[in-house]
Design a protein around this motif. Sequence first.
Motif, PDB file in Angstrom:
ATOM      1  N   GLY A 159       0.813  -1.208   0.000  1.00 47.27           N
ATOM      2  CA  GLY A 159       0.000   0.000   0.000  1.00 47.27           C
ATOM      3  C   GLY A 159       0.846   1.257   0.000  1.00 47.27           C
ATOM      4  N   ASN A 160       0.304   2.337  -0.536  1.00 44.59           N
ATOM      5  CA  ASN A 160       1.003   3.620  -0.528  1.00 44.59           C
ATOM      6  C   ASN A 160      -0.002   4.752  -0.380  1.00 44.59           C
ATOM      7  N   LYS A 161       0.518   5.969  -0.342  1.00 51.87           N
ATOM      8  CA  LYS A 161      -0.339   7.122  -0.068  1.00 51.87           C
ATOM      9  C   LYS A 161      -1.340   7.380  -1.188  1.00 51.87           C
ATOM     10  N   TYR A 162      -0.970   7.055  -2.417  1.00 48.01           N
ATOM     11  CA  TYR A 162      -1.899   7.278  -3.522  1.00 48.01           C
ATOM     12  C   TYR A 162      -3.075   6.301  -3.455  1.00 48.01           C
ATOM     13  N   GLY A 163      -2.788   5.071  -3.091  1.00 46.78           N
ATOM     14  CA  GLY A 163      -3.863   4.107  -2.910  1.00 46.78           C
ATOM     15  C   GLY A 163      -4.780   4.492  -1.768  1.00 46.78           C
ATOM     16  N   ALA A 164      -4.191   4.991  -0.673  1.00 45.28           N
ATOM     17  CA  ALA A 164      -5.001   5.420   0.467  1.00 45.28           C
ATOM     18  C   ALA A 164      -5.887   6.600   0.097  1.00 45.28           C
ATOM     19  N   LEU A 165      -5.318   7.562  -0.630  1.00 47.86           N
ATOM     20  CA  LEU A 165      -6.105   8.726  -1.038  1.00 47.86           C
ATOM     21  C   LEU A 165      -7.239   8.327  -1.974  1.00 47.86           C
ATOM     22  N   ALA A 166      -6.940   7.454  -2.926  1.00 48.04           N
ATOM     23  CA  ALA A 166      -7.983   6.989  -3.846  1.00 48.04           C
ATOM     24  C   ALA A 166      -9.067   6.228  -3.099  1.00 48.04           C
ATOM     25  N   SER A 167      -8.666   5.418  -2.130  1.00 47.29           N
ATOM     26  CA  SER A 167      -9.639   4.659  -1.343  1.00 47.29           C
ATOM     27  C   SER A 167     -10.564   5.582  -0.567  1.00 47.29           C
ATOM     28  N   MET A 168     -10.014   6.632   0.019  1.00 45.23           N
ATOM     29  CA  MET A 168     -10.845   7.563   0.785  1.00 45.23           C
ATOM     30  C   MET A 168     -11.824   8.312  -0.110  1.00 45.23           C
ATOM     31  N   ILE A 169     -11.341   8.760  -1.272  1.00 44.99           N
ATOM     32  CA  ILE A 169     -12.215   9.504  -2.183  1.00 44.99           C
ATOM     33  C   ILE A 169     -13.332   8.610  -2.712  1.00 44.99           C
ATOM     34  N   VAL A 170     -12.969   7.419  -3.172  1.00 41.44           N
ATOM     35  CA  VAL A 170     -13.969   6.494  -3.708  1.00 41.44           C
ATOM     36  C   VAL A 170     -14.941   6.058  -2.613  1.00 41.44           C
ATOM     37  N   GLY A 171     -14.418   5.812  -1.411  1.00 41.64           N
ATOM     38  CA  GLY A 171     -15.268   5.353  -0.322  1.00 41.64           C
ATOM     39  C   GLY A 171     -16.333   6.360   0.060  1.00 41.64           C
ATOM     40  N   ILE A 172     -15.928   7.610   0.300  1.00 44.38           N
ATOM     41  CA  ILE A 172     -16.907   8.601   0.744  1.00 44.38           C
ATOM     42  C   ILE A 172     -17.853   8.988  -0.385  1.00 44.38           C
ATOM     43  N   ALA A 173     -17.329   9.099  -1.620  1.00 42.85           N
ATOM     44  CA  ALA A 173     -18.189   9.472  -2.745  1.00 42.85           C
ATOM     45  C   ALA A 173     -19.227   8.388  -3.028  1.00 42.85           C
ATOM     46  N   SER A 174     -18.783   7.141  -3.072  1.00 42.58           N
ATOM     47  CA  SER A 174     -19.717   6.048  -3.358  1.00 42.58           C
ATOM     48  C   SER A 174     -20.719   5.862  -2.227  1.00 42.58           C
ATOM     49  N   TYR A 175     -20.289   6.115  -0.993  1.00 41.18           N
ATOM     50  CA  TYR A 175     -21.218   5.972   0.130  1.00 41.18           C
ATOM     51  C   TYR A 175     -22.342   7.001   0.043  1.00 41.18           C
ATOM     52  N   ILE A 176     -21.996   8.238  -0.265  1.00 39.81           N
ATOM     53  CA  ILE A 176     -23.020   9.281  -0.386  1.00 39.81           C
ATOM     54  C   ILE A 176     -23.963   8.969  -1.547  1.00 39.81           C
ATOM     55  N   LEU A 196     -16.424  -2.189  -0.480  1.00 38.71           N
ATOM     56  CA  LEU A 196     -15.817  -3.019  -1.523  1.00 38.71           C
ATOM     57  C   LEU A 196     -15.158  -2.154  -2.597  1.00 38.71           C
ATOM     58  N   LEU A 197     -15.825  -1.074  -2.988  1.00 35.23           N
ATOM     59  CA  LEU A 197     -15.252  -0.187  -4.003  1.00 35.23           C
ATOM     60  C   LEU A 197     -13.985   0.500  -3.497  1.00 35.23           C
ATOM     61  N   SER A 198     -13.993   0.912  -2.235  1.00 35.67           N
ATOM     62  CA  SER A 198     -12.795   1.553  -1.687  1.00 35.67           C
ATOM     63  C   SER A 198     -11.642   0.565  -1.586  1.00 35.67           C
ATOM     64  N   LEU A 199     -11.946  -0.709  -1.320  1.00 37.81           N
ATOM     65  CA  LEU A 199     -10.904  -1.741  -1.304  1.00 37.81           C
ATOM     66  C   LEU A 199     -10.292  -1.905  -2.692  1.00 37.81           C
ATOM     67  N   VAL A 200     -11.149  -1.979  -3.700  1.00 40.72           N
ATOM     68  CA  VAL A 200     -10.658  -2.104  -5.075  1.00 40.72           C
ATOM     69  C   VAL A 200      -9.802  -0.898  -5.445  1.00 40.72           C
ATOM     70  N   ALA A 201     -10.249   0.289  -5.061  1.00 40.48           N
ATOM     71  CA  ALA A 201      -9.490   1.502  -5.375  1.00 40.48           C
ATOM     72  C   ALA A 201      -8.130   1.494  -4.688  1.00 40.48           C
ATOM     73  N   PHE A 202      -8.095   1.083  -3.432  1.00 38.89           N
ATOM     74  CA  PHE A 202      -6.826   1.063  -2.699  1.00 38.89           C
ATOM     75  C   PHE A 202      -5.829   0.115  -3.360  1.00 38.89           C
ATOM     76  N   VAL A 203      -6.269  -1.104  -3.621  1.00 39.35           N
ATOM     77  CA  VAL A 203      -5.366  -2.109  -4.180  1.00 39.35           C
ATOM     78  C   VAL A 203      -4.937  -1.727  -5.593  1.00 39.35           C
ATOM     79  N   THR A 204      -5.892  -1.296  -6.411  1.00 39.70           N
ATOM     80  CA  THR A 204      -5.588  -0.984  -7.809  1.00 39.70           C
ATOM     81  C   THR A 204      -4.619   0.185  -7.927  1.00 39.70           C
ATOM     82  N   ILE A 205      -4.922   1.284  -7.254  1.00 44.79           N
ATOM     83  CA  ILE A 205      -4.068   2.471  -7.356  1.00 44.79           C
ATOM     84  C   ILE A 205      -2.702   2.216  -6.731  1.00 44.79           C
ATOM     85  N   SER A 206      -2.659   1.466  -5.647  1.00 51.45           N
ATOM     86  CA  SER A 206      -1.367   1.150  -5.028  1.00 51.45           C
ATOM     87  C   SER A 206      -0.491   0.345  -5.974  1.00 51.45           C
TER      88      SER A 206
END
Length: 227
Positions: A159-176, A196-206
């Motif tokens: 994992g890295n900071k870009y994956g974490a940032l993508a996970s946070m953005i995807v997680g909150i946006a998809s939740y809303i 699940l989407l935030s997990l995919v975003a974290f792994v993929t972007i990382s």
Amino acid sequence: MAYKNSRSMHRALIIGTIVVGFIMLNMHLIGVFARPILPGIEVGDKVMPLIAQEVLPAWLAGIVLAAPMAAIMSTVDSLLLLVSSAVVKDVYLNYIKPDASHTRVKRMSFGVTAILGILVFLMALSPPDLLIWLNLFAFGGLEATFIWPVVLGLYWDGGNKYGALASMIVGIASYIIVDQFFPNLLGMHNVVVPILLSLVAFVTISMLTKSFIQNQSAYQDQLERSV
């Protein structure tokens, strides 16, 4: 919170669990036992003040009701200051105007706090049926936003900071989006799909930025050696 040693921390975990469990159990039991005493309650949030007025002397009921009001006021003003500080220091000073004067920063802080206070006041004019729904929505958003940056940030070396940032953005946006437009998507709770989407975003972007991170680290090491 600081602790003296690991033994104190372990003891605090046990004591804290017992104390919080006792408090939460009794708080919920008050709501349950209030039904026979006040059978006509339609709004659950009114149980505590009504039951206090019903079973306690007037002076003691005033003290009991003043305590949560004080806690509410303290929490609200702390959160207002926290959010305004985050907006001004983390966003305005870091990305918009790093050389802003002290007077400018103070005015910005006052302005942001005032705007947030007005927005909160307007939202409070039309509260939900039960405040617990607002709490559940907030905790769902926190879970969808931070679960994978915290868990995978601790236990996955890739994992890295870009994956974490993508996970946070995807997680909150998809939740809303799911909560507002597609409730109970696929027959599941609103928080499941965003997690699940935030997990995919974290792994993929990382994984996609892994080579970039390595090149960046190598370049930084080269600069340090050259200096």
